[in-house]
Design a protein around this motif. Structure first.
Motif, mmCIF file in Angstrom:
data_model
loop_
_atom_site.group_PDB
_atom_site.id
_atom_site.type_symbol
_atom_site.label_atom_id
_atom_site.label_comp_id
_atom_site.label_asym_id
_atom_site.label_seq_id
_atom_site.Cartn_x
_atom_site.Cartn_y
_atom_site.Cartn_z
ATOM 1 N N LEU A 139 0.821 -1.227 0.000
ATOM 2 C CA LEU A 139 0.000 0.000 0.000
ATOM 3 C C LEU A 139 0.847 1.267 0.000
ATOM 4 N N ALA A 140 1.983 1.231 0.684
ATOM 5 C CA ALA A 140 2.761 2.469 0.844
ATOM 6 C C ALA A 140 3.193 3.038 -0.508
ATOM 7 N N ASP A 141 3.460 2.144 -1.462
ATOM 8 C CA ASP A 141 3.964 2.618 -2.752
ATOM 9 C C ASP A 141 2.853 2.838 -3.780
ATOM 10 N N MET A 142 1.624 2.627 -3.374
ATOM 11 C CA MET A 142 0.515 2.823 -4.311
ATOM 12 C C MET A 142 0.477 4.281 -4.734
ATOM 13 N N ARG A 143 0.350 4.487 -6.086
ATOM 14 C CA ARG A 143 0.284 5.857 -6.584
ATOM 15 C C ARG A 143 -1.162 6.272 -6.773
ATOM 16 N N LEU A 144 -1.330 7.578 -6.943
ATOM 17 C CA LEU A 144 -2.671 8.132 -7.126
ATOM 18 C C LEU A 144 -3.442 7.435 -8.243
ATOM 19 N N ALA A 145 -2.762 7.147 -9.353
ATOM 20 C CA ALA A 145 -3.477 6.521 -10.477
ATOM 21 C C ALA A 145 -4.056 5.169 -10.064
ATOM 22 N N VAL A 147 -4.899 4.400 -7.002
ATOM 23 C CA VAL A 147 -5.990 4.669 -6.059
ATOM 24 C C VAL A 147 -7.259 5.042 -6.821
ATOM 25 N N VAL A 148 -7.088 5.836 -7.886
ATOM 26 C CA VAL A 148 -8.252 6.218 -8.696
ATOM 27 C C VAL A 148 -8.900 4.965 -9.265
ATOM 28 N N ALA A 151 -10.671 3.107 -6.498
ATOM 29 C CA ALA A 151 -11.912 3.778 -6.086
ATOM 30 C C ALA A 151 -13.010 3.583 -7.123
ATOM 31 N N SER A 152 -12.619 3.426 -8.375
ATOM 32 C CA SER A 152 -13.624 3.282 -9.428
ATOM 33 C C SER A 152 -14.316 1.922 -9.359
ATOM 34 N N MET A 154 -15.932 0.670 -6.894
ATOM 35 C CA MET A 154 -17.159 0.648 -6.081
ATOM 36 C C MET A 154 -17.939 1.935 -6.275
ATOM 37 N N LEU A 181 -12.027 5.037 1.485
ATOM 38 C CA LEU A 181 -10.756 4.473 1.013
ATOM 39 C C LEU A 181 -10.331 3.311 1.896
ATOM 40 N N LEU A 185 -9.223 -0.297 0.707
ATOM 41 C CA LEU A 185 -7.857 -0.801 0.902
ATOM 42 C C LEU A 185 -7.878 -2.242 1.395
#
Lengths: 410, 410
Positions: A139-145, A147-148, A151-152, A154, A181, A185
């Motif tokens: 998880l620590a290295d997850m980038r915004l892209a 995460v987007v 998130a998409s 659900m 989030l 996660l």
């Protein structure tokens, strides 16, 4: 069981053990999960099973023990268990700063908590066959892209199915967006681990189901969900929690553990047999029946339960010692507050001499009969030898018959 | 204006120009934004102003021009403008794959679109004084922990204030959770740029206000919000959009631009004066008054508007040429479909000779008077010299008086 069609006897045996005591809130979901679990068991390979643990506290109590017992059972049946430390969110804490119970922890604090936690878990789990994973690893290295994309997977409507979210929204209580989030996660964890089964408390049902959605969105086979009911605390009402002060820690002194189980309300016993005894379903049913029918006297039933639970976490010797200590303490507790002082006669050479000084037995033979009948005890320990003079500590309580107490004074 | 207390005349002058034509949906918000903008202008420093642009299309139309005009005005007043290319989300597209209008673009496509977009914007903005920023610069490297903190700065209730979210939730239409992130990312942009003012369309009001929340959560002074109404398209009803086919692109041929403005419904003119003319508020008010009162004939008013808009994007020469072309084409459009053919008489030596051949004037002197009164034109160009014979192209349309048309045939 309808739905078990086509499963072998061995698969059904494992299913019965594994789903015993689980609760999915919804019979349809429960049936679907049993079926899916059976299909995986039928593949005849060790399943990948995991549960997530919050390392914000090192404290493990019998409530946590419910899930740990389920993991231990999977291990006994030959499956692979991952103990997932949720260190990522523990490091962040509650960014809104609203929750005092969610402080941000340092890596060292988290590691220490996790170590303590695992050491306690290994009282019933197989250390050698448990994989420990830390979700910050992915998880620590997850980038915004990423995460987007996560998130998409659900929708808001799916999230609002979660009872507490819906209630808070309706009540006008704030739901901060990062809480969504956090649910996602857990799904990321499941997708990363590629698990077959996730175990958790019923309060985690939504998050675990979110994992299924995330896995589906990734084209993965969604994990089987096994949720266990929450154990009530010693008050018999609220779920067990250190913050409620109603917990029974598994690392506490065995005597204290025994005593706390004995303090449970009678109507909590069935739940404890089911969720905390670690017994197979058949024995649990028998114990619950014997308790409910009165075949076991309530106090005896509770002592059996307490002994069983201490045995589970501390071993047979500790359980026997805890029971003996409890009996002694319990009997001492029967002593009335205003006990008559009994000066020990200077020339007393036997228990009978002492008893005669109390004025209770009418004769030395009656005194002997009282001792032989088990009617005399000192500080809760039965005295058997009428002819000998036992050690007589100052202040010890001598019980004669059912209702007479004396405090020794030299 | 109440609320301007304590501002200098120069601050009030700038305020009047800058807030002209903006719309905040709520008078309280509008007043607060005017006050906050005034306080920053009063600091006497160049303000940092930005607007975000979606680089999924290189196409800029007059609807985009509303915001660009506001940025140009800030530049004229000495402020610093950042043109923010939203390339991060353009690269991701719509991860749910539902929206055909949100394809994921390559870095090259985005760069090409942004370049084309900026080149069009610089028709009215000052290229040398415009900073171009790409939000992938700070968003691409954002880690999960940062995203969690960002998400914690808003609540679900704050997000559901956004009308379309609330409506979709009530209608049972899916809202994917990454859509919330997209709103928050605009806030991240604002916080990163440390802006004083964000300009945008009224459809962006929620996102821009989200930026204020994110900035507050970071301990930053929240940006001033300036939202401009959406320009209606040539249909006079829906907002201008290429996908609605009602747009007026700013890079199209000036003659087409002129013609499209002329095709507007009369009741859209006031909006166009306000949002698309680029004129200062006083001149806009005057034009709207003259149009509404009928002091300007509706067609004349629209021609002034069209000329003004073409001038703004293509310069004065192009505007004059576009107007001339329109007049000619317009007059040609007046020609009925079934025009009588007029064989040019072999011996015709003057316009009067030609006119006599039409049979309309009763006499040569009536023919001369017609010409002198401006009643004769060829292909929309007025003919002034009755004694000369103009060039007579085959197929040209001769108009005599108000209602008589002839197509020349040699």
């Amino acid at each position: 069981v309808t739905g078990d069609e086509g499963f072998s006897a061995e698969v059904i045996r494992q299913l019965d053990l594994l789903v015993a005591g689980t609760d999915h809130g919804d019979p349809g979901l429960a049936a679907a999960m049993r079926r899916e679990l059976g299909e995986r068991l039928a593949e005849g390979r060790p399943l990948r099973v995991y549960q997530g643990f919050d390392p914000t506290s090192p404290h493990v109590h019998l409530g946590h023990g419910v899930g740990l017992s389920k993991l231990a059972l999977f291990q006994e049946l030959g499956h692979d268990v991952t103990f997932l430390i949720g260190d990522f969110t523990a490091r962040i804490g509650d960014p809104t700063g609203r929750s005092a119970t969610r402080p941000a922890l340092t890596t060292e604090e988290i590691a220490a908590n996790a170590q303590t936690y695992a050491d306690q878990a290994f009282r019933i789990m197989d250390r050698a066959r448990t994989r420990i994973a830390w979700n910050s690893e992915w998880l620590a290295d997850m980038r915004l892209a990423d995460v987007v994309r996560l998130a998409s997977s659900m929708t808001l409507a799916q999230v609002l199915v979660r009872e507490d979210f819906r209630k808070r929204l309706d009540d006008g209580a704030p739901i901060h967006l990062h809480e969504f989030l956090y649910a996602l996660l857990q799904g990321e964890d499941a997708a990363h681990l590629g698990t077959d089964v996730q175990v958790g408390g019923t309060d985690q049902l939504f998050n675990i189901l979110a994992g299924r959605e995330v896995m589906k969105a990734r084209g993965l086979r969604p994990q089987v969900v096994l949720t266990c009911p929450l154990l009530v605390g010693t008050d018999g009402r609220q779920k067990m929690s250190k913050s409620h002060g109603n917990d029974i820690g598994i690392a506490i002194d065995p005597k204290d553990m025994y005593g706390k189980v004995m303090s449970l309300p009678d109507d909590a016993m069935a739940d404890y047999w089911r969720l905390a005894s670690g017994l197979p379903p058949g024995e649990v049913d028998e114990a619950v029946r014997a308790t409910d029918s009165g075949a076991w006297h309530p106090r005896d039933a509770k002592m059996r339960l307490a002994r069983r639970i201490v045995l589970r976490w501390h071993g047979a010797d500790a359980a026997a010692a805890a029971e003996a200590a409890f009996v002694q303490q319990f009997q001492r507790r029967e002593v009335p507050d205003d006990v008559a002082p009994l000066p020990v006669p200077a020339g007393a050479a036997s228990l009978v001499d002492l008893l005669m000084a109390t004025g209770i037995p009418k004769s030395r033979s009656e005194a002997r009969r009282l001792v032989e009948g088990g009617g005399v005890s000192l500080d809760g320990t039965r005295l058997d030898d009428a002819a000998a003079l036992p050690e007589l500590p100052d202040g010890a309580v001598l019980k004669v018959g059912k209702r007479h107490f004396f405090r020794l004074a030299r």
